[in-house]
Design an enzyme around this catalytic site. Structure first.
Site, PDB file in Angstrom:
ATOM      1  N   GLY A 175       0.790  -1.233   0.000  1.00 30.77           N
ATOM      2  CA  GLY A 175       0.000   0.000   0.000  1.00 30.77           C
ATOM      3  C   GLY A 175       0.818   1.276   0.000  1.00 30.77           C
ATOM      4  N   SER A 176       2.033   1.236  -0.548  1.00 34.60           N
ATOM      5  CA  SER A 176       2.808   2.480  -0.557  1.00 34.60           C
ATOM      6  C   SER A 176       2.187   3.509  -1.511  1.00 34.60           C
ATOM      7  CB  SER A 176       4.277   2.221  -0.906  1.00 34.60           C
ATOM      8  OG  SER A 176       4.429   1.843  -2.248  1.00 34.60           O
ATOM      9  N   GLN A 224       8.718   7.376  -8.518  1.00 40.48           N
ATOM     10  CA  GLN A 224       7.938   8.080  -9.547  1.00 40.48           C
ATOM     11  C   GLN A 224       6.454   7.711  -9.461  1.00 40.48           C
ATOM     12  OE1 GLN A 224       9.305  10.528 -11.208  1.00 40.48           O
ATOM     13  NE2 GLN A 224      11.159  10.005 -10.079  1.00 40.48           N
ATOM     14  N   MET A 268      -3.958  -7.293  -6.659  1.00 42.74           N
ATOM     15  CA  MET A 268      -3.400  -8.406  -7.437  1.00 42.74           C
ATOM     16  C   MET A 268      -4.468  -9.312  -8.037  1.00 42.74           C
ATOM     17  SD  MET A 268      -0.280  -7.702  -7.340  1.00 42.74           S
ATOM     18  CE  MET A 268       0.554  -9.159  -7.918  1.00 42.74           C
ATOM     19  N   ARG A 269      -5.525  -8.706  -8.539  1.00 42.82           N
ATOM     20  CA  ARG A 269      -6.542  -9.512  -9.211  1.00 42.82           C
ATOM     21  C   ARG A 269      -6.987  -8.803 -10.482  1.00 42.82           C
ATOM     22  NH1 ARG A 269      -8.775 -13.821  -6.596  1.00 42.82           N
ATOM     23  NH2 ARG A 269     -10.566 -13.747  -7.981  1.00 42.82           N
ATOM     24  N   HIS A 286       0.972   1.062 -12.947  1.00 39.69           N
ATOM     25  CA  HIS A 286       1.701  -0.127 -13.381  1.00 39.69           C
ATOM     26  C   HIS A 286       3.188   0.226 -13.501  1.00 39.69           C
ATOM     27  CE1 HIS A 286       2.339  -3.975 -15.305  1.00 39.69           C
ATOM     28  NE2 HIS A 286       3.099  -3.357 -16.185  1.00 39.69           N
ATOM     29  N   ASN A 321      -5.315   2.637 -12.718  1.00 44.03           N
ATOM     30  CA  ASN A 321      -4.328   1.676 -12.210  1.00 44.03           C
ATOM     31  C   ASN A 321      -2.942   2.291 -12.348  1.00 44.03           C
ATOM     32  OD1 ASN A 321      -3.284  -0.844 -11.281  1.00 44.03           O
ATOM     33  ND2 ASN A 321      -2.807  -1.404 -13.397  1.00 44.03           N
TER      34      ASN A 321
HETATM   35  C1  GRF Z   1       3.438  -1.117  -7.487  1.00 44.36           C
HETATM   36  O1  GRF Z   1       4.666  -1.371  -8.080  1.00 44.36           O
HETATM   37  C2  GRF Z   1       2.388  -0.875  -8.526  1.00 44.36           C
HETATM   38  O2  GRF Z   1       2.895  -0.259  -9.666  1.00 44.36           O
HETATM   39  C3  GRF Z   1       1.921  -2.257  -8.850  1.00 44.36           C
HETATM   40  O3  GRF Z   1       1.951  -2.952  -7.638  1.00 44.36           O
HETATM   41  C4  GRF Z   1       2.884  -2.342  -6.752  1.00 44.36           C
HETATM   42  C5  GRF Z   1       2.121  -1.980  -5.532  1.00 44.36           C
HETATM   43  O4  GRF Z   1       2.931  -1.448  -4.541  1.00 44.36           O
HETATM   44  N1  GRF Z   1       0.633  -2.229  -9.470  1.00 44.36           N
HETATM   45  P1  GRF Z   1       2.262  -0.790  -3.260  1.00 44.36           P
HETATM   46  O5  GRF Z   1       1.347  -1.847  -2.646  1.00 44.36           O
HETATM   47  O6  GRF Z   1       1.523   0.418  -3.678  1.00 44.36           O
HETATM   48  O7  GRF Z   1       3.423  -0.488  -2.357  1.00 44.36           O
END
Ligand code: GRF
Length: 227
Positions: free
Chosen positions: A18-19, A179, A96-97, A115, A113
């Site tokens: 969740g960063s 970033q 993750m789905r 990515h 989203n």
């Molecule tokens: C990030 O790298 C994002 O781009 C990808 O999953 C990761 C999630 O990281 N979709 P976080 O849970 O937000 O730290």
């Protein structure tokens, strides 16, 4: 009228650390993002992102796939939860789905989203390793609207980072993540300001300014006479 009523109500879907969620929360609290996180949905009861919500008094709902007979019922519960919390925009942040078409259709061009690649290169998982194996000179991240495909929707903002000779998937991920935390709140703010216009696959930004500089990596002198 409560002070928060003109803020964009958003719902964030997470599965892990969740960063990116944290970067959205921080931007809201700092007044850089005119949005309010109304609910965070996690499909993982032990996601660290949930701890972040507790610290900021943000409502959380855990919805695990085991509770439902199929993916349609699982996504239906997510739709109900988002609607019950008055969510306008849905932000996927490490969720993750893959969403069912029904969930995508419930929020048309209202799901974003983040990515960790410069799409359309390297959709899917484990993309920093794939970028290194391919030998690209630039990696980066993309904020895009979600459509029925995987990491395939209209692109809103991208940020590029150079790939360094001694990069590992971990060091590259770290550089990209910095970033991500910058551009995700920016993209949401553009949406909140009503400045994103989607035409076919392209997203045009009202009063947006395109970058005028080019980046080159590596920056070594390429011509013998210049050495
Ligand atoms: C990030 O790298 C994002 O781009 C990808 O999953 C990761 C999630 O990281 N979709 P976080 O849970 O937000 O730290």
């Amino acid at each position: 009228m409560p002070a928060s009523s003109n803020k964009l109500p958003i719902g964030v879907l997470i599965s892990g650390s969740g960063s990116n969620l944290q970067s959205i929360i921080d931007a809201c609290e700092a007044g850089r993002l005119d949005a309010e996180v109304k609910v965070v949905v996690s499909n993982n009861p032990t996601a660290y992102g949930l701890e972040r919500c507790y610290k900021h008094s943000i409502p959380t709902v855990v919805i695990t796939k085991d509770e439902f007979p199929d993916k349609a019922a699982f996504d239906d519960e997510i739709i109900k939860t988002l609607n019950a919390n008055g969510v306008n925009l849905v932000a996927l942040a490490g969720f993750m789905r893959i969403l069912t078409p029904a969930l995508v259709a419930a929020f048309p061009m209202r799901i974003m989203n983040i990515h960790p690649s410069l799409l359309p290169a390297f959709p899917g998982l484990d993309v920093q390793r794939k970028a290194l194996e391919h030998g690209v000179r630039f990696a980066g991240c993309t904020v895009h609207f979600v459509d029925a495909g995987v990491d395939s929707g209209p692109i809103i903002i991208q940020a590029a980072v150079p790939v360094l000779d001694d990069d590992t998937p971990e060091t590259l991920s770290k550089r990209i993540l910095v970033q991500e935390h910058r551009i995700y709140p920016q993209a949401i703010q553009l949406y909140a300001e009503g400045r994103l216009n989607v035409r076919n696959r392209r997203v045009f930004i009202t009063h947006g300014k395109n970058a005028e500089t080019s980046l080159t990596n590596p920056q070594c002198t390429l011509f013998k006479d210049d050495r």
